[in-house]
Design an enzyme around this catalytic site. Structure first.
Site, PDB file in Angstrom:
ATOM      1  N   LYS A 166       0.888  -1.178   0.000  1.00  0.00           N
ATOM      2  CA  LYS A 166       0.000   0.000   0.000  1.00  0.00           C
ATOM      3  C   LYS A 166       0.921   1.223   0.000  1.00  0.00           C
ATOM      4  O   LYS A 166       1.403   1.658   1.040  1.00  0.00           O
ATOM      5  CB  LYS A 166      -0.882  -0.021   1.267  1.00  0.00           C
ATOM      6  CG  LYS A 166      -2.197   0.726   1.176  1.00  0.00           C
ATOM      7  CD  LYS A 166      -2.107   2.195   0.881  1.00  0.00           C
ATOM      8  CE  LYS A 166      -1.648   3.050   2.030  1.00  0.00           C
ATOM      9  NZ  LYS A 166      -1.423   4.471   1.600  1.00  0.00           N
ATOM     10  N   SER A 219       5.058   8.535   9.522  1.00  0.00           N
ATOM     11  CA  SER A 219       5.229   9.451  10.652  1.00  0.00           C
ATOM     12  C   SER A 219       4.996   8.706  11.977  1.00  0.00           C
ATOM     13  O   SER A 219       4.320   7.670  12.025  1.00  0.00           O
ATOM     14  CB  SER A 219       4.261  10.621  10.510  1.00  0.00           C
ATOM     15  OG  SER A 219       2.942  10.126  10.450  1.00  0.00           O
ATOM     16  N   CYS A 274      13.895  10.744   6.193  1.00  0.00           N
ATOM     17  CA  CYS A 274      13.864  10.411   7.619  1.00  0.00           C
ATOM     18  C   CYS A 274      15.257  10.438   8.212  1.00  0.00           C
ATOM     19  O   CYS A 274      15.415  10.442   9.415  1.00  0.00           O
ATOM     20  CB  CYS A 274      13.247   9.040   7.815  1.00  0.00           C
ATOM     21  SG  CYS A 274      14.232   7.751   7.071  1.00  0.00           S
TER      22      CYS A 274
END
Ligand code: NAD
Length: 489
Positions: A166, A219, A274
Protein backbone atom coordinates in the site's frame (compact mmCIF):
# COMPACT_ATOMS: atom_id res chain seq x y z
CA UNK A 1 -3.49 -6.83 -8.16
CA UNK A 2 -3.35 -10.49 -9.12
CA UNK A 3 -1.41 -9.58 -12.25
CA UNK A 4 -3.83 -7.01 -13.67
CA UNK A 5 -4.85 -3.43 -13.10
CA UNK A 6 -8.35 -3.04 -11.66
CA UNK A 7 -10.34 0.17 -11.26
CA UNK A 8 -11.39 -0.58 -7.66
CA UNK A 9 -14.89 -0.67 -6.26
CA UNK A 10 -14.99 2.64 -4.38
CA UNK A 11 -15.75 6.13 -5.63
CA UNK A 12 -13.12 8.08 -3.68
CA UNK A 13 -10.05 9.43 -5.49
CA UNK A 14 -7.04 11.61 -4.63
CA UNK A 15 -5.19 14.07 -6.85
CA UNK A 16 -1.59 13.38 -7.79
CA UNK A 17 0.45 16.49 -8.51
CA UNK A 18 3.74 17.45 -10.09
CA UNK A 19 5.18 19.41 -7.15
CA UNK A 20 7.51 21.41 -9.37
CA UNK A 21 4.64 22.92 -11.36
CA UNK A 22 1.72 22.50 -8.99
CA UNK A 23 -0.27 20.78 -11.76
CA UNK A 24 -2.62 17.90 -11.06
CA UNK A 25 -1.24 15.19 -13.33
CA UNK A 26 -3.54 12.29 -12.49
CA UNK A 27 -5.89 10.92 -9.89
CA UNK A 28 -5.57 7.73 -7.93
CA UNK A 29 -8.57 5.61 -6.95
CA UNK A 30 -8.60 4.98 -3.21
CA UNK A 31 -9.39 1.44 -2.12
CA UNK A 32 -12.67 0.57 -0.46
CA UNK A 33 -12.96 -2.30 2.02
CA UNK A 34 -13.85 -4.75 -0.80
CA UNK A 35 -10.64 -3.88 -2.63
CA UNK A 36 -8.60 -4.78 0.46
CA UNK A 37 -10.39 -8.14 0.53
CA UNK A 38 -9.60 -8.72 -3.13
CA UNK A 39 -5.91 -7.83 -2.77
CA UNK A 40 -5.42 -10.05 0.27
CA UNK A 41 -7.38 -12.86 -1.40
CA UNK A 42 -5.06 -12.67 -4.42
CA UNK A 43 -2.00 -12.82 -2.16
CA UNK A 44 -3.48 -15.69 -0.19
CA UNK A 45 -4.30 -17.67 -3.31
CA UNK A 46 -0.80 -17.19 -4.71
CA UNK A 47 0.96 -18.15 -1.48
CA UNK A 48 0.94 -22.00 -1.61
CA UNK A 49 2.36 -22.07 -5.14
CA UNK A 50 5.05 -19.47 -4.44
CA UNK A 51 6.00 -20.97 -1.07
CA UNK A 52 6.51 -24.34 -2.77
CA UNK A 53 8.46 -22.91 -5.71
CA UNK A 54 12.04 -24.07 -5.32
CA UNK A 55 14.63 -21.66 -4.03
CA UNK A 56 16.51 -22.06 -7.30
CA UNK A 57 13.49 -20.86 -9.30
CA UNK A 58 12.67 -18.03 -6.88
CA UNK A 59 16.24 -16.78 -7.13
CA UNK A 60 16.08 -16.81 -10.92
CA UNK A 61 13.12 -14.42 -10.73
CA UNK A 62 15.03 -12.21 -8.29
CA UNK A 63 18.04 -12.02 -10.60
CA UNK A 64 15.82 -11.26 -13.58
CA UNK A 65 14.13 -8.45 -11.62
CA UNK A 66 17.55 -7.06 -10.76
CA UNK A 67 18.65 -7.10 -14.38
CA UNK A 68 15.49 -5.40 -15.61
CA UNK A 69 15.74 -2.75 -12.93
CA UNK A 70 19.36 -2.06 -13.87
CA UNK A 71 18.35 -1.57 -17.50
CA UNK A 72 15.33 0.58 -16.75
CA UNK A 73 16.24 2.46 -13.55
CA UNK A 74 16.11 5.91 -15.26
CA UNK A 75 12.40 5.38 -16.02
CA UNK A 76 11.67 4.76 -12.36
CA UNK A 77 13.77 7.76 -11.29
CA UNK A 78 11.80 9.99 -13.69
CA UNK A 79 8.50 8.77 -12.22
CA UNK A 80 9.74 9.52 -8.71
CA UNK A 81 10.79 13.05 -9.64
CA UNK A 82 7.51 13.76 -11.41
CA UNK A 83 5.40 12.94 -8.34
CA UNK A 84 7.74 13.55 -5.40
CA UNK A 85 9.79 16.46 -6.78
CA UNK A 86 13.29 15.37 -5.67
CA UNK A 87 16.02 16.03 -8.22
CA UNK A 88 16.65 13.28 -10.77
CA UNK A 89 20.10 12.34 -9.43
CA UNK A 90 18.62 11.89 -5.97
CA UNK A 91 15.79 9.78 -7.39
CA UNK A 92 18.37 7.61 -9.17
CA UNK A 93 20.25 7.27 -5.88
CA UNK A 94 17.07 6.10 -4.18
CA UNK A 95 16.57 3.40 -6.81
CA UNK A 96 20.19 2.29 -6.43
CA UNK A 97 19.84 1.94 -2.65
CA UNK A 98 16.68 -0.11 -3.16
CA UNK A 99 18.47 -2.27 -5.69
CA UNK A 100 21.03 -3.16 -3.01
CA UNK A 101 18.28 -4.96 -1.11
CA UNK A 102 17.29 -6.87 -4.27
CA UNK A 103 20.91 -7.95 -4.58
CA UNK A 104 20.98 -9.00 -0.92
CA UNK A 105 17.77 -10.99 -1.46
CA UNK A 106 19.34 -12.79 -4.45
CA UNK A 107 21.41 -14.58 -1.80
CA UNK A 108 18.32 -15.94 -0.07
CA UNK A 109 19.36 -19.64 -0.26
CA UNK A 110 22.32 -18.86 1.93
CA UNK A 111 20.25 -16.66 4.23
CA UNK A 112 17.61 -19.34 4.78
CA UNK A 113 20.01 -22.13 5.63
CA UNK A 114 19.13 -23.71 8.95
CA UNK A 115 21.26 -25.54 11.48
CA UNK A 116 21.75 -29.29 11.85
CA UNK A 117 22.94 -31.25 14.84
CA UNK A 118 23.72 -34.90 14.34
CA UNK A 119 23.26 -37.31 17.27
CA UNK A 120 22.04 -34.62 19.67
CA UNK A 121 20.84 -37.49 21.81
CA UNK A 122 21.65 -41.07 20.92
CA UNK A 123 20.49 -41.57 17.32
CA UNK A 124 18.51 -38.33 17.54
CA UNK A 125 19.15 -35.52 15.06
CA UNK A 126 17.87 -31.94 15.30
CA UNK A 127 17.56 -29.39 12.54
CA UNK A 128 16.01 -25.96 12.11
CA UNK A 129 14.29 -24.37 9.14
CA UNK A 130 12.79 -20.95 8.50
CA UNK A 131 9.53 -20.79 6.57
CA UNK A 132 7.61 -17.87 5.00
CA UNK A 133 4.70 -16.28 6.85
CA UNK A 134 2.07 -16.01 4.10
CA UNK A 135 0.55 -12.77 2.74
CA UNK A 136 2.44 -9.78 4.19
CA UNK A 137 1.54 -6.08 4.03
CA UNK A 138 3.91 -3.21 3.31
CA UNK A 139 2.68 0.36 3.90
CA UNK A 140 5.02 3.08 2.68
CA UNK A 141 5.44 6.88 2.93
CA UNK A 142 5.61 9.45 0.16
CA UNK A 143 9.26 10.38 0.53
CA UNK A 144 10.85 7.25 -0.95
CA UNK A 145 8.32 5.87 -3.46
CA UNK A 146 10.72 3.09 -4.56
CA UNK A 147 13.42 2.60 -1.92
CA UNK A 148 11.26 2.16 1.17
CA UNK A 149 9.04 -0.54 -0.40
CA UNK A 150 12.27 -2.13 -1.62
CA UNK A 151 13.59 -2.34 1.95
CA UNK A 152 10.96 -5.03 2.41
CA UNK A 153 9.49 -6.71 -0.68
CA UNK A 154 12.68 -8.26 -2.15
CA UNK A 155 13.32 -10.20 1.04
CA UNK A 156 9.64 -10.99 1.63
CA UNK A 157 9.24 -12.38 -1.89
CA UNK A 158 12.57 -14.21 -2.01
CA UNK A 159 11.69 -15.89 1.31
CA UNK A 160 8.45 -17.23 -0.23
CA UNK A 161 5.84 -14.77 1.04
CA UNK A 162 3.26 -12.95 -1.03
CA UNK A 163 2.91 -9.17 -0.74
CA UNK A 164 0.28 -6.46 -0.66
CA UNK A 165 2.01 -3.08 -1.01
CA UNK A 166 0.00 0.00 0.00
CA UNK A 167 2.07 2.94 -1.26
CA UNK A 168 1.50 6.57 -0.35
CA UNK A 169 -1.42 7.98 -2.29
CA UNK A 170 0.74 11.05 -3.04
CA UNK A 171 3.19 9.05 -5.19
CA UNK A 172 1.27 6.03 -6.55
CA UNK A 173 2.90 5.45 -9.95
CA UNK A 174 6.27 3.99 -8.88
CA UNK A 175 4.52 1.01 -7.26
CA UNK A 176 2.57 0.26 -10.46
CA UNK A 177 5.77 0.42 -12.49
CA UNK A 178 7.48 -1.98 -10.08
CA UNK A 179 4.50 -4.38 -10.29
CA UNK A 180 4.88 -4.50 -14.08
CA UNK A 181 8.62 -5.11 -13.70
CA UNK A 182 7.90 -8.10 -11.46
CA UNK A 183 5.52 -9.45 -14.11
CA UNK A 184 8.19 -8.98 -16.77
CA UNK A 185 10.68 -10.77 -14.50
CA UNK A 186 8.38 -13.82 -14.39
CA UNK A 187 6.92 -13.49 -10.91
CA UNK A 188 3.61 -15.41 -10.80
CA UNK A 189 0.45 -13.29 -10.61
CA UNK A 190 -0.74 -12.58 -7.08
CA UNK A 191 2.69 -12.73 -5.45
CA UNK A 192 3.14 -8.94 -5.58
CA UNK A 193 -0.02 -6.84 -5.38
CA UNK A 194 -0.41 -3.08 -5.17
CA UNK A 195 -3.35 -1.65 -3.24
CA UNK A 196 -3.76 2.10 -3.62
CA UNK A 197 -5.53 3.94 -0.86
CA UNK A 198 -5.47 5.76 2.42
CA UNK A 199 -6.59 5.00 5.99
CA UNK A 200 -9.39 2.70 4.76
CA UNK A 201 -6.84 0.48 3.01
CA UNK A 202 -4.43 0.59 5.96
CA UNK A 203 -7.11 -0.28 8.48
CA UNK A 204 -8.35 -3.10 6.25
CA UNK A 205 -4.86 -4.61 6.14
CA UNK A 206 -4.20 -4.15 9.86
CA UNK A 207 -7.32 -6.03 10.84
CA UNK A 208 -7.44 -8.67 8.08
CA UNK A 209 -6.98 -12.17 9.54
CA UNK A 210 -5.06 -13.40 6.48
CA UNK A 211 -2.38 -10.69 6.66
CA UNK A 212 0.46 -12.19 8.67
CA UNK A 213 2.77 -9.23 9.09
CA UNK A 214 2.90 -5.49 8.56
CA UNK A 215 5.96 -3.46 7.59
CA UNK A 216 5.15 0.22 7.95
CA UNK A 217 7.19 3.37 7.37
CA UNK A 218 5.77 6.84 7.98
CA UNK A 219 5.23 9.45 10.65
CA UNK A 220 5.48 8.58 14.34
CA UNK A 221 1.79 8.92 15.33
CA UNK A 222 0.70 6.63 12.46
CA UNK A 223 3.58 4.21 13.11
CA UNK A 224 2.46 3.88 16.73
CA UNK A 225 -1.15 3.40 15.66
CA UNK A 226 -0.15 0.77 13.08
CA UNK A 227 1.98 -1.08 15.63
CA UNK A 228 -0.72 -1.09 18.28
CA UNK A 229 -3.55 -2.03 15.90
CA UNK A 230 -1.57 -4.65 13.97
CA UNK A 231 -0.23 -6.40 17.06
CA UNK A 232 -3.68 -6.30 18.69
CA UNK A 233 -4.84 -8.27 15.64
CA UNK A 234 -2.15 -10.90 16.15
CA UNK A 235 0.32 -9.70 13.53
CA UNK A 236 4.05 -9.32 13.54
CA UNK A 237 4.65 -5.57 13.02
CA UNK A 238 7.69 -3.42 12.33
CA UNK A 239 6.65 0.25 12.23
CA UNK A 240 9.30 2.83 11.45
CA UNK A 241 8.41 6.40 12.41
CA UNK A 242 9.66 9.96 12.18
CA UNK A 243 12.93 11.50 13.20
CA UNK A 244 14.89 14.49 14.40
CA UNK A 245 18.48 13.80 13.47
CA UNK A 246 21.36 15.71 15.03
CA UNK A 247 24.89 16.20 13.85
CA UNK A 248 27.45 17.21 16.46
CA UNK A 249 30.43 19.27 15.33
CA UNK A 250 33.32 19.15 17.81
CA UNK A 251 35.83 22.01 17.97
CA UNK A 252 38.59 19.95 16.33
CA UNK A 253 36.49 19.06 13.26
CA UNK A 254 37.31 20.22 9.74
CA UNK A 255 34.65 22.94 9.50
CA UNK A 256 34.57 23.00 5.69
CA UNK A 257 33.86 19.28 5.61
CA UNK A 258 31.24 19.66 8.35
CA UNK A 259 29.56 22.57 6.55
CA UNK A 260 29.46 20.63 3.26
CA UNK A 261 27.88 17.67 4.98
CA UNK A 262 25.38 19.81 6.91
CA UNK A 263 24.21 21.16 3.56
CA UNK A 264 24.02 17.74 1.90
CA UNK A 265 22.21 16.11 4.79
CA UNK A 266 20.02 19.08 5.68
CA UNK A 267 18.81 20.08 2.25
CA UNK A 268 19.12 16.94 0.11
CA UNK A 269 15.65 15.91 -1.08
CA UNK A 270 14.47 19.26 0.39
CA UNK A 271 14.86 17.77 3.86
CA UNK A 272 12.16 15.17 3.13
CA UNK A 273 14.28 12.27 4.36
CA UNK A 274 13.86 10.41 7.62
CA UNK A 275 17.66 10.52 7.87
CA UNK A 276 17.94 14.24 7.05
CA UNK A 277 19.97 16.27 9.51
CA UNK A 278 17.66 18.90 10.96
CA UNK A 279 19.66 19.91 14.06
CA UNK A 280 23.31 20.86 13.96
CA UNK A 281 24.91 21.04 17.42
CA UNK A 282 28.01 23.24 17.46
CA UNK A 283 30.27 22.50 20.42
CA UNK A 284 32.51 25.21 21.87
CA UNK A 285 33.63 28.38 20.14
CA UNK A 286 33.34 27.24 16.51
CA UNK A 287 29.68 28.19 16.08
CA UNK A 288 30.13 31.61 14.41
CA UNK A 289 32.57 30.24 11.87
CA UNK A 290 30.51 27.09 11.20
CA UNK A 291 27.27 29.02 10.74
CA UNK A 292 28.98 31.40 8.29
CA UNK A 293 30.26 28.49 6.24
CA UNK A 294 26.84 26.79 6.16
CA UNK A 295 25.19 30.13 5.28
CA UNK A 296 27.51 30.73 2.30
CA UNK A 297 26.84 27.27 0.94
CA UNK A 298 23.08 27.43 1.53
CA UNK A 299 22.80 30.74 -0.29
CA UNK A 300 24.56 29.26 -3.31
CA UNK A 301 22.13 26.34 -3.71
CA UNK A 302 19.77 26.36 -6.70
CA UNK A 303 16.19 25.40 -5.93
CA UNK A 304 13.92 24.44 -8.80
CA UNK A 305 12.39 21.79 -11.05
CA UNK A 306 14.13 18.49 -10.25
CA UNK A 307 14.38 17.60 -13.94
CA UNK A 308 16.52 20.66 -14.74
CA UNK A 309 19.79 20.02 -12.94
CA UNK A 310 19.23 22.15 -9.83
CA UNK A 311 20.38 21.17 -6.31
CA UNK A 312 17.04 20.94 -4.57
CA UNK A 313 13.46 20.40 -5.68
CA UNK A 314 10.08 21.37 -4.22
CA UNK A 315 8.16 19.94 -1.28
CA UNK A 316 5.64 17.24 -2.10
CA UNK A 317 2.38 19.18 -1.71
CA UNK A 318 1.11 22.72 -1.19
CA UNK A 319 0.13 21.67 2.34
CA UNK A 320 3.71 20.56 3.07
CA UNK A 321 5.06 23.83 1.76
CA UNK A 322 2.65 25.83 3.93
CA UNK A 323 3.44 23.72 6.98
CA UNK A 324 7.20 24.18 6.56
CA UNK A 325 6.80 27.94 5.96
CA UNK A 326 4.69 28.04 9.12
CA UNK A 327 7.58 26.54 11.09
CA UNK A 328 9.88 29.25 9.71
CA UNK A 329 7.41 31.90 10.91
CA UNK A 330 7.27 30.20 14.32
CA UNK A 331 11.06 30.01 14.62
CA UNK A 332 11.36 33.72 13.94
CA UNK A 333 8.60 34.52 16.40
CA UNK A 334 10.27 32.35 19.06
CA UNK A 335 13.47 34.41 18.78
CA UNK A 336 15.80 32.15 16.79
CA UNK A 337 18.13 33.99 14.40
CA UNK A 338 16.97 33.46 10.80
CA UNK A 339 20.26 33.39 8.90
CA UNK A 340 18.92 32.19 5.53
CA UNK A 341 15.21 32.61 4.76
CA UNK A 342 13.89 30.10 2.23
CA UNK A 343 10.33 31.39 2.08
CA UNK A 344 9.41 32.49 -1.46
CA UNK A 345 12.60 31.35 -3.17
CA UNK A 346 13.52 32.15 -6.75
CA UNK A 347 13.28 29.04 -8.93
CA UNK A 348 13.57 28.02 -12.56
CA UNK A 349 10.28 26.10 -12.45
CA UNK A 350 7.19 26.80 -14.53
CA UNK A 351 3.87 27.29 -12.76
CA UNK A 352 3.12 27.34 -9.07
CA UNK A 353 5.41 24.71 -7.57
CA UNK A 354 5.55 23.95 -3.87
CA UNK A 355 8.91 25.51 -3.07
CA UNK A 356 10.70 26.46 0.11
CA UNK A 357 14.40 27.20 -0.33
CA UNK A 358 17.20 26.25 2.09
CA UNK A 359 16.53 27.84 5.46
CA UNK A 360 19.06 28.22 8.27
CA UNK A 361 18.38 29.18 11.88
CA UNK A 362 21.01 29.92 14.50
CA UNK A 363 20.67 30.23 18.29
CA UNK A 364 17.89 27.66 18.36
CA UNK A 365 16.89 26.35 21.79
CA UNK A 366 15.29 23.05 22.70
CA UNK A 367 11.94 24.58 23.62
CA UNK A 368 11.28 26.05 20.16
CA UNK A 369 8.91 24.20 17.79
CA UNK A 370 11.56 24.27 15.04
CA UNK A 371 13.51 21.96 17.35
CA UNK A 372 10.80 19.90 19.03
CA UNK A 373 8.87 19.01 15.83
CA UNK A 374 9.91 17.02 12.79
CA UNK A 375 9.61 19.73 10.13
CA UNK A 376 10.35 17.47 7.14
CA UNK A 377 11.54 20.34 4.99
CA UNK A 378 14.74 22.24 4.15
CA UNK A 379 15.13 23.87 7.56
CA UNK A 380 18.37 23.42 9.48
CA UNK A 381 18.55 24.54 13.12
CA UNK A 382 21.91 25.29 14.75
CA UNK A 383 22.06 24.82 18.52
CA UNK A 384 25.07 25.97 20.51
CA UNK A 385 26.49 24.06 23.50
CA UNK A 386 29.72 24.34 25.46
CA UNK A 387 30.74 20.71 25.82
CA UNK A 388 30.55 17.27 24.22
CA UNK A 389 28.62 16.00 27.25
CA UNK A 390 25.95 18.66 26.78
CA UNK A 391 25.64 17.73 23.10
CA UNK A 392 25.13 14.02 23.84
CA UNK A 393 22.69 14.78 26.65
CA UNK A 394 20.67 16.91 24.23
CA UNK A 395 20.44 14.09 21.68
CA UNK A 396 19.60 11.52 24.32
CA UNK A 397 16.82 13.70 25.71
CA UNK A 398 15.16 13.89 22.28
CA UNK A 399 12.19 11.51 21.87
CA UNK A 400 13.41 10.36 18.43
CA UNK A 401 16.42 8.15 17.80
CA UNK A 402 16.70 7.43 14.08
CA UNK A 403 20.11 8.68 12.91
CA UNK A 404 22.88 10.94 14.16
CA UNK A 405 26.41 11.94 13.23
CA UNK A 406 29.52 13.30 14.86
CA UNK A 407 32.14 15.37 13.06
CA UNK A 408 35.56 15.22 14.67
CA UNK A 409 39.14 14.12 14.15
CA UNK A 410 39.28 12.75 17.69
CA UNK A 411 38.92 8.97 17.55
CA UNK A 412 38.39 8.73 21.28
CA UNK A 413 35.47 11.16 21.19
CA UNK A 414 33.93 9.33 18.24
CA UNK A 415 34.28 6.03 20.04
CA UNK A 416 32.61 7.43 23.16
CA UNK A 417 29.83 8.87 21.03
CA UNK A 418 28.91 5.63 19.28
CA UNK A 419 28.77 3.94 22.67
CA UNK A 420 26.80 6.58 24.57
CA UNK A 421 24.30 7.96 22.09
CA UNK A 422 20.79 6.48 22.18
CA UNK A 423 20.16 6.35 18.45
CA UNK A 424 19.90 3.41 16.04
CA UNK A 425 22.17 4.56 13.20
CA UNK A 426 25.39 6.47 13.84
CA UNK A 427 27.65 8.31 11.41
CA UNK A 428 31.24 9.21 12.20
CA UNK A 429 32.07 11.99 9.75
CA UNK A 430 29.21 10.51 7.70
CA UNK A 431 26.07 12.64 7.82
CA UNK A 432 23.41 10.24 6.48
CA UNK A 433 24.47 6.84 7.83
CA UNK A 434 21.95 4.65 6.01
CA UNK A 435 23.21 1.09 6.53
CA UNK A 436 24.06 -1.18 3.63
CA UNK A 437 21.39 -3.73 2.69
CA UNK A 438 23.18 -6.55 4.52
CA UNK A 439 22.96 -4.60 7.78
CA UNK A 440 19.58 -3.56 9.17
CA UNK A 441 17.96 -0.13 9.01
CA UNK A 442 16.06 1.21 11.98
CA UNK A 443 15.96 3.77 14.74
CA UNK A 444 15.33 3.70 18.47
CA UNK A 445 12.67 5.27 20.68
CA UNK A 446 9.85 7.03 18.75
CA UNK A 447 11.55 6.25 15.43
CA UNK A 448 10.63 2.54 15.48
CA UNK A 449 7.88 0.49 17.08
CA UNK A 450 8.53 -3.24 17.15
CA UNK A 451 11.75 -5.16 17.54
CA UNK A 452 12.83 -5.85 13.96
CA UNK A 453 14.68 -3.35 11.85
CA UNK A 454 14.37 -3.37 8.05
CA UNK A 455 16.45 -5.58 5.70
CA UNK A 456 19.67 -7.41 6.53
CA UNK A 457 19.38 -10.49 8.67
CA UNK A 458 16.67 -8.84 10.78
CA UNK A 459 14.61 -8.51 7.60
CA UNK A 460 15.06 -12.19 6.80
CA UNK A 461 14.08 -13.05 10.35
CA UNK A 462 11.00 -10.80 10.18
CA UNK A 463 9.68 -12.40 7.00
CA UNK A 464 10.19 -16.00 8.16
CA UNK A 465 9.37 -18.07 11.19
CA UNK A 466 11.43 -20.82 12.68
CA UNK A 467 10.78 -24.51 13.16
CA UNK A 468 12.98 -27.01 14.92
CA UNK A 469 12.67 -30.67 13.95
CA UNK A 470 13.82 -33.47 16.25
CA UNK A 471 14.02 -36.84 14.51
CA UNK A 472 14.89 -40.41 15.33
CA UNK A 473 14.78 -43.37 12.96
CA UNK A 474 14.22 -46.35 15.18
CA UNK A 475 15.18 -49.89 14.48
CA UNK A 476 12.64 -52.51 15.60
CA UNK A 477 14.46 -53.24 18.90
CA UNK A 478 13.47 -49.78 20.24
CA UNK A 479 10.02 -49.67 21.72
CA UNK A 480 8.19 -49.69 25.00
CA UNK A 481 6.12 -47.20 26.90
CA UNK A 482 7.66 -44.34 28.92
CA UNK A 483 5.53 -41.37 29.97
CA UNK A 484 8.44 -39.44 31.50
CA UNK A 485 9.63 -36.13 30.06
CA UNK A 486 12.12 -36.85 27.24
CA UNK A 487 15.70 -36.70 28.51
CA UNK A 488 18.89 -36.83 26.58
CA UNK A 489 21.20 -39.75 26.73
P1 NAD B 1 2.40 9.33 6.88
O1 NAD B 1 2.49 8.76 8.24
O2 NAD B 1 1.49 10.48 6.66
O3 NAD B 1 1.93 8.20 5.83
C1 NAD B 1 2.58 6.95 5.76
C2 NAD B 1 1.59 5.92 5.25
O4 NAD B 1 0.50 5.83 6.18
C3 NAD B 1 0.98 6.28 3.90
O5 NAD B 1 0.89 5.11 3.13
C4 NAD B 1 -0.39 6.83 4.27
O6 NAD B 1 -1.35 6.57 3.27
C5 NAD B 1 -0.73 6.09 5.54
N1 NAD B 1 -1.54 6.88 6.47
C6 NAD B 1 -1.56 8.24 6.60
N2 NAD B 1 -2.43 8.61 7.56
C7 NAD B 1 -2.96 7.48 8.05
C8 NAD B 1 -3.94 7.21 9.07
N3 NAD B 1 -4.51 8.18 9.78
N4 NAD B 1 -4.25 5.92 9.32
C9 NAD B 1 -3.68 4.92 8.62
N5 NAD B 1 -2.78 5.12 7.64
C10 NAD B 1 -2.41 6.39 7.36
O7 NAD B 1 3.90 9.70 6.43
P2 NAD B 1 4.37 10.46 5.12
O8 NAD B 1 4.03 11.91 5.27
O9 NAD B 1 3.91 9.74 3.90
O10 NAD B 1 5.94 10.26 5.23
C11 NAD B 1 6.77 11.10 5.96
C12 NAD B 1 7.06 10.53 7.33
O11 NAD B 1 7.65 9.24 7.21
C13 NAD B 1 8.07 11.35 8.12
O12 NAD B 1 7.64 11.41 9.45
C14 NAD B 1 9.35 10.55 8.00
O13 NAD B 1 10.29 10.74 9.03
C15 NAD B 1 8.83 9.16 8.00
N6 NAD B 1 9.78 8.24 7.43
C16 NAD B 1 10.46 7.43 8.28
C17 NAD B 1 11.41 6.56 7.79
C18 NAD B 1 12.17 5.67 8.71
O14 NAD B 1 12.89 4.83 8.22
N7 NAD B 1 12.04 5.79 10.01
C19 NAD B 1 11.66 6.52 6.41
C20 NAD B 1 10.94 7.35 5.57
C21 NAD B 1 9.99 8.21 6.09
Amino acid sequence: MDGAATPGTGDRTADVTNPATGEVTSTVALAAADDVQAAVAAAKAAFPGWRDTSLARRVQVMFRFRELLNERAPELAAIITSEHGKVLSDAAGEVARGQEVVEFACGIPHLLKGGFTENASTQVDVHSVRQPLGPVAIISPFNFPAMVPMWFFPIAIAAGNTVVLKPSEKVPTAANWIAQLWKDAGLPDGVFNVLHGDKVAVDGLLTHPDVKSVSFVGSTPIAKYVYETGTAHGKRVQALGGAKNHMIVLPDADLDLAADQAINAGFGSAGERCMAISACVAVGDIADELVAKIRDRAEALRTGDGTRGCDMGPLVTAASRDRVAGFVDAGEAAGATLVVDGRNPETDADGEGFFVGPTLFDHVTTDMSIYTEEIFGPVLAVLRVDTYDEAVALINANPYGNGTAIFTNDGGAARRFQNEVEVGMIGINVPVPVPMAYYSFGGWKNSLFGDSHAHGTEGVHFFTRGKVVTSRWLDPSHGGINLGFPQNA
